[in-house]
Design a protein around this motif. Structure first.
Motif, short mmCIF file in Angstrom:
data_model
loop_
_atom_site.label_atom_id
_atom_site.label_comp_id
_atom_site.label_asym_id
_atom_site.label_seq_id
_atom_site.Cartn_x
_atom_site.Cartn_y
_atom_site.Cartn_z
N ASP A 20 47.99 33.53 25.96
CA ASP A 20 47.18 34.55 25.98
C ASP A 20 47.45 35.08 27.68
O ASP A 20 47.55 34.31 28.65
N VAL A 21 47.58 36.56 27.76
CA VAL A 21 47.50 37.19 29.10
C VAL A 21 46.55 37.30 29.51
O VAL A 21 46.37 38.00 30.83
N GLY A 22 45.12 36.90 29.00
CA GLY A 22 44.04 36.91 29.69
C GLY A 22 44.02 36.31 30.97
O GLY A 22 44.64 35.01 31.41
N GLY A 23 43.35 36.82 32.21
CA GLY A 23 43.20 36.34 33.46
C GLY A 23 43.77 36.95 34.58
O GLY A 23 43.97 36.56 35.75
N LEU A 24 44.98 37.66 34.01
CA LEU A 24 45.93 38.38 35.13
C LEU A 24 44.89 39.42 36.05
O LEU A 24 44.17 40.23 35.52
N PRO A 25 45.24 39.39 37.39
CA PRO A 25 44.44 40.71 38.13
C PRO A 25 44.81 41.83 38.21
O PRO A 25 45.99 42.09 38.08
N THR A 26 43.91 42.64 38.13
CA THR A 26 44.14 44.09 38.53
C THR A 26 43.95 44.46 40.02
O THR A 26 43.57 43.92 40.79
N VAL A 27 44.64 45.55 40.60
CA VAL A 27 44.63 46.02 41.67
C VAL A 27 43.39 46.22 42.30
O VAL A 27 43.23 46.40 43.42
N ASP A 28 42.35 46.86 41.32
CA ASP A 28 41.06 46.89 41.59
C ASP A 28 40.18 45.90 41.57
O ASP A 28 38.80 45.87 41.76
N GLY A 176 46.31 48.53 34.99
CA GLY A 176 46.31 48.53 36.42
C GLY A 176 46.45 47.05 37.12
O GLY A 176 45.84 46.50 38.05
N VAL A 177 47.09 46.13 36.36
CA VAL A 177 47.61 44.66 36.54
C VAL A 177 48.45 45.03 37.78
O VAL A 177 49.45 45.87 37.83
N GLU A 178 48.43 43.94 38.56
CA GLU A 178 49.19 44.02 39.57
C GLU A 178 50.52 43.59 39.38
O GLU A 178 50.85 43.01 38.44
N ARG A 179 51.61 44.49 40.04
CA ARG A 179 52.79 44.22 39.50
C ARG A 179 53.34 42.94 39.52
O ARG A 179 54.31 42.55 38.81
N GLU A 180 53.14 42.16 40.68
CA GLU A 180 53.51 40.67 40.85
C GLU A 180 53.07 39.89 39.97
O GLU A 180 53.87 39.21 39.21
N ALA A 181 51.86 40.00 39.52
CA ALA A 181 51.40 39.36 38.32
C ALA A 181 51.83 39.51 36.97
O ALA A 181 51.99 38.67 36.12
N ILE A 182 52.43 40.69 36.66
CA ILE A 182 53.06 41.20 35.41
C ILE A 182 54.37 40.41 35.48
O ILE A 182 54.76 39.92 34.51
N VAL A 183 55.12 40.34 36.69
CA VAL A 183 56.44 39.90 36.68
C VAL A 183 56.13 38.32 36.48
O VAL A 183 57.22 37.68 35.82
N THR A 184 55.35 37.68 37.17
CA THR A 184 55.08 36.27 37.04
C THR A 184 54.66 35.84 35.68
O THR A 184 55.17 34.91 35.27
N ASP A 185 54.04 36.72 34.79
CA ASP A 185 53.79 36.37 33.38
C ASP A 185 54.91 36.50 32.67
O ASP A 185 55.33 35.58 31.69
N TYR A 186 55.98 37.23 32.89
CA TYR A 186 57.03 37.57 32.11
C TYR A 186 57.99 36.31 32.35
O TYR A 186 58.44 35.85 31.47
N ALA A 261 38.35 49.31 29.04
CA ALA A 261 37.04 48.74 28.60
C ALA A 261 37.43 47.63 27.51
O ALA A 261 36.78 46.85 27.29
N ARG A 262 38.40 47.93 26.76
CA ARG A 262 38.98 47.02 25.97
C ARG A 262 39.40 45.75 26.37
O ARG A 262 39.28 44.54 25.72
N LEU A 263 40.30 45.76 27.39
CA LEU A 263 41.12 44.61 27.88
C LEU A 263 40.56 43.92 29.19
O LEU A 263 41.00 43.04 29.26
N LEU A 264 39.80 44.66 30.00
CA LEU A 264 39.32 43.98 31.09
C LEU A 264 37.79 43.63 31.19
O LEU A 264 37.14 43.85 30.51
N ASN A 265 37.72 42.48 32.07
CA ASN A 265 36.53 42.18 32.35
C ASN A 265 35.79 43.23 33.29
O ASN A 265 36.33 43.92 33.80
#
Length: 265
Positions: A20-28, A176-186, A261-265
């Motif tokens: 599950d990719v839930g929990g990844l932070p966005t820039v905002d 808008g997920v942080e780029r570093e978080a995307i790479v870490t998940d990858y 709205a669908r994907l973010l808290n």
């Protein structure tokens, strides 16, 4: 009805690289919701217990990015009741077929010829760049579907690393997920229990020697340089993520808002 997703990630018997990719932070300062976006390797070998678990996720759509050659090799996904399966191949069925036959059946000299001296990594980087630049229609379709009704969703290819990795990254960029978080998940795809099992013809002693495995490693690793190459292609081709989403993928501001709205808290 909202499904309850287990807080502890399961280790599925016949499905590699599920998460599950839930929990990844966005820039905002927001986060991807739990239980709305999943990624994995193919589902062709899912056991009955795996399928029962996947059914509890309340999936709306499974996006399968494998091509015909992949499906012939591994088989079709198991069918999950009430779940829509969308096949969007992210590489041509004929592209690389001979190459992958060489990976499975080639001897050491043949593998050296096609992979040694950085050629394996170069091939992966070129592939990532190509998928981003040439598969805008497929990625547009995925993001529009997610924005409208297709969540919870699971994205997969064969190993759940490259084609699914790029598609997950594009989706995360769009919200808008942080780029570093995307790479870490990858890079999570490198965990031992996640990795695609290398299949070679021949005996264990000759087909899986240390040199053979070293030559093959660029093809089966998740490397930050691969995903960064995809990001670089977005910058070079469109000038930035916003322009890529708007001009490359045809996402309006309204569609991006619905996606968030669908994907973010």
């Amino acid at each position: 009805m909202t499904q309850q997703v287990p807080s502890t990630e399961p280790e599925l018997a016949g499905v590699r690289n599920f998460r599950d990719v839930g929990g990844l932070p966005t820039v905002d300062g927001r986060r991807v919701r739990q239980g709305v976006l999943f990624r994995s390797g193919h589902l062709a070998h899912a056991t009955a217990a795996d399928a029962a678990f996947l059914t509890t996720l309340g999936l709306h759509t499974i996006f399968d990015f494998r091509n015909a050659a992949d499906q012939k090799l591994e088989g079709p996904d198991v069918e999950l009741p009430g779940v829509r399966n969308v096949n969007l191949p992210l590489s041509d069925p004929a592209d690389g077929a001979e190459f992958w036959k060489m990976v499975r059946d080639g001897d050491l000299d043949q593998l050296r010829a096609i992979l040694d001296g950085g050629k394996g990594a170069d091939r992966m980087i070129a592939s990532y760049r190509t998928i981003v630049k040439q598969r805008t229609g497929e990625h547009s379709r995925v993001l529009h579907a997610l924005a409208e009704d297709s969540v919870p969703a699971l994205m997969h290819c064969a190993a759940g690393k490259d084609r699914a990795g790029i598609s997950i990254a594009v989706t995360l960029l769009a919200v808008g997920v942080e780029r570093e978080a995307i790479v870490t998940d990858y890079l999570e795809s490198n965990a031992k229990h996640r990795r695609y099992k290398v299949r070679r013809s021949g005996s264990q002693d000759s087909a899986y020697t240390p040199e053979v495995m070293e030559l093959l490693s660029p093809l089966f690793d998740a490397r930050a340089e691969y995903l960064e190459a995809a990001f670089d292609s977005i910058e070079e081709t469109w000038g930035g993520v916003d322009a890529y989403l708007e001009k490359g993928l045809g996402l309006s501001a309204g569609t991006r808002d619905r996606l968030r709205a669908r994907l973010l808290n």
